[in-house]
Design an enzyme around this catalytic site. Structure first.
Site, short mmCIF file in Angstrom:
data_model
loop_
_atom_site.label_atom_id
_atom_site.label_comp_id
_atom_site.label_asym_id
_atom_site.label_seq_id
_atom_site.Cartn_x
_atom_site.Cartn_y
_atom_site.Cartn_z
CG ASN A 1 26.83 13.71 3.34
OD1 ASN A 1 27.49 12.81 2.79
ND2 ASN A 1 27.21 14.25 4.48
CG HIS B 1 -10.63 -23.44 8.72
ND1 HIS B 1 -9.96 -22.99 9.82
CD2 HIS B 1 -11.87 -22.89 8.78
CE1 HIS B 1 -10.76 -22.21 10.54
NE2 HIS B 1 -11.92 -22.13 9.92
CB SER C 1 10.92 -33.70 -13.00
OG SER C 1 11.81 -34.66 -12.47
CE LYS D 1 6.53 -33.35 -9.85
NZ LYS D 1 7.67 -33.61 -8.98
CG ASN E 1 7.78 -29.76 -11.17
OD1 ASN E 1 6.87 -30.49 -10.83
ND2 ASN E 1 9.03 -30.17 -11.31
CD GLU F 1 7.39 -25.12 -6.82
OE1 GLU F 1 8.41 -25.50 -6.23
OE2 GLU F 1 6.86 -25.78 -7.73
CE1 TYR G 1 25.54 9.32 3.65
CE2 TYR G 1 27.71 9.37 4.69
CZ TYR G 1 26.84 8.83 3.77
OH TYR G 1 27.25 7.81 2.96
CD GLN H 1 29.06 3.50 0.28
OE1 GLN H 1 29.40 4.62 -0.07
NE2 GLN H 1 29.92 2.54 0.54
CE LYS I 1 23.34 4.59 -2.42
NZ LYS I 1 23.75 5.11 -1.35
#
Ligand code: ARG
Length: 437
Positions: free
Chosen positions: A117, A163, A284, A290, A292, A297, A324, A329, A332
């Site tokens: 622990n 805006h 694409s 395209k 991209n 993203e 504990y 566990q 992580k």
């Protein structure tokens, strides 16, 4: 990963007669995740062992054998020769079991005055502390790229938005510097998290401390902690440092996501403010025209997991009684995942920015098209003609409308046309109508 099965319950000595069921083993094992902490586990054990010898709790011979064995294990793991076994549950048991294979009986003395622990809490704090160093290094590298762009574009005008409507002219440098400021706060937050977590739980043992005459200050110092944690129950069960780390990562990701969103918008033909290098774009499979902004993203998309990991960890901790519990566990995986994600995001953003080209002409003309100097015009009316701001706002509105009807920019209006709206206007007005001014 070995698939060979042993009776992991033998690790607990005489009390267990039966093997754990397969599903028990699956739900219980964390080795696939926590093997990432192997260096921290070995360093923690070396410090603990050295302290046990110094305090006369174990013999020097046993201590030497343990430390030699641990170093051999480190070599084996580094060389990719170590066999991680799921039936041995976690990184701690895997290493201890291998130590027993190598040095025999003295291996059993390493765990004196210690529990998994406090061991796992120590390893995890060490891991997170180092992760923060790496994140900060990457944030600083990104900040440098942004600083250089700010210098380069200090005089390049673009529309500032509210805006998402063109609002007032600003420089590209000022816009980018806003992200530099955000990143600076992110860095300070990580540093703050790091300083708070840098306390050593070792010596808390299972929860109540240990009767051996251990030296907690020694192990804390040896491992680079500021001091031992103060309360042993808190030492083994506190994971707010993990929450803080996850929040810092989520917040940084959120800032990067805002920048990513702007890059995505700016890279559209409609904006045309930025061109990403081929290195940081994809094509694409069906539409040949395209290009991209996938990296941007994905940076935007990673906020999903960054936010999710924070919620996941906080949910695991909610309502956990002291001290504990095995729920811990589950700590992580979200932390490792957020670390990986944020490191990728920062580096991708740095790569995108340092190889991108900004179309400053398009930015300038967008600033001119959007009547962004209207506020400057209103301020001019207030400062030069002493109009109340509300009236200046009204006069300006009428002038903007006139430009709109004529389909021209503000500085393309005739002086006489503006004087028809307000007779006090002089040709000095043109000083503020061009965005460059
Ligand atoms: N693998 C465990 C974890 O990550 C180590 C601690 C186990 N302690 C226990 N009392 N079963 O939390």
């Amino acid at each position: 990963m070995s698939t060979e099965k042993t009776n992991s319950n033998q690790m607990w000595g005489g009390r267990f007669e039966e093997k754990p069921s397969d599903i028990m083993e699956q739900i219980n094992a964390s080795i696939d995740i926590d093997r990432r902490m192997w260096t921290q586990d070995i360093r923690g054990s070396l410090a603990h062992c050295e302290m046990l010898v110094k305090q006369g709790i174990i013999s020097k011979d046993d201590g030497d054998a343990i430390m030699k064995g641990l170093k051999q294990i480190a070599g084996e793991i580094e060389a990719g020769e170590f066999v991680f076994r799921r039936d041995l549950e976690d990184i701690h048991m895997n290493i201890e079991s291998r130590l027993k294979d190598i040095i025999g009986e003295p291996a059993g003395r390493l765990h004196t005055g210690r529990s998994r622990n406090d061991q796992v809490a120590t390893d995890f704090r060490l891991w997170t502390r180092e992760a923060i160093d790496n994140v900060i290094e990457q944030i600083e590298a990104l900040q440098n790229v942004i600083s250089k762009l700010c210098e380069k574009h200090a005089g390049d005008v673009m529309p500032g938005f509210t805006h998402l409507q063109a609002a007032q002219p600003i420089t590209l440098a000022k816009h980018l510097d806003a992200y530099g400021c955000m990143l600076n706060r992110d860095k300070l937050r990580f540093m703050d998290c790091q300083s708070r977590l840098n306390k050593c739980p070792l010596g808390s043992a299972a929860l109540a401390g240990t009767p051996y005459p251990i030296d907690r200050d020694f192990t804390a110092k040896k491992l680079g902690f500021d001091r031992p944690t103060l309360n042993t129950l808190d030492g083994v069960s506190a994971r707010d440092f993990a929450n803080e780390f996850l929040f810092c990562a989520a917040q940084t990701g959120l800032h990067l996501s805002r920048l990513a969103e702007e890059i995505i918008l700016w890279a559209t033909p409609q904006f045309g403010f930025i061109r990403l290098s081929d290195q940081w774009s994809t094509g694409s499979s069906i539409m040949p025209q395209k290009k991209n902004p996938d990296a941007a993203e994905l940076v935007r998309g990673k906020t999903g997991r960054l936010n999710g990991n924070l919620i996941q960890m906080m949910t695991v901790l909610k309502g956990l009684p002291l001290a504990y519990n095995k729920d811990l566990q589950e700590d992580k995986e979200p932390v490792f995942d957020s670390y990986d994600a944020i490191m990728l995001c920062i580096q991708a953003m740095k790569g995108m920015l340092e190889t991108a080209t900004f179309n400053t002409d398009a930015m300038l003309s967008a600033a001119e098209d959007g009547y962004t100097t209207a506020t400057a015009l209103a301020d001019w009316l207030v400062m030069k003609l002493d109009l109340p701001f509300r009236e200046a706002h009204h006069v300006t509105g009428a002038i903007v409308k006139m430009a709109e009807n004529k389909n021209c920019k503000l500085h393309e209006l005739e002086l006489t046309e503006m004087q028809a709206v307000h007779p006090g206007i002089t040709d000095k007005i043109y000083d503020v109508l061009r965005v460059k001014k």
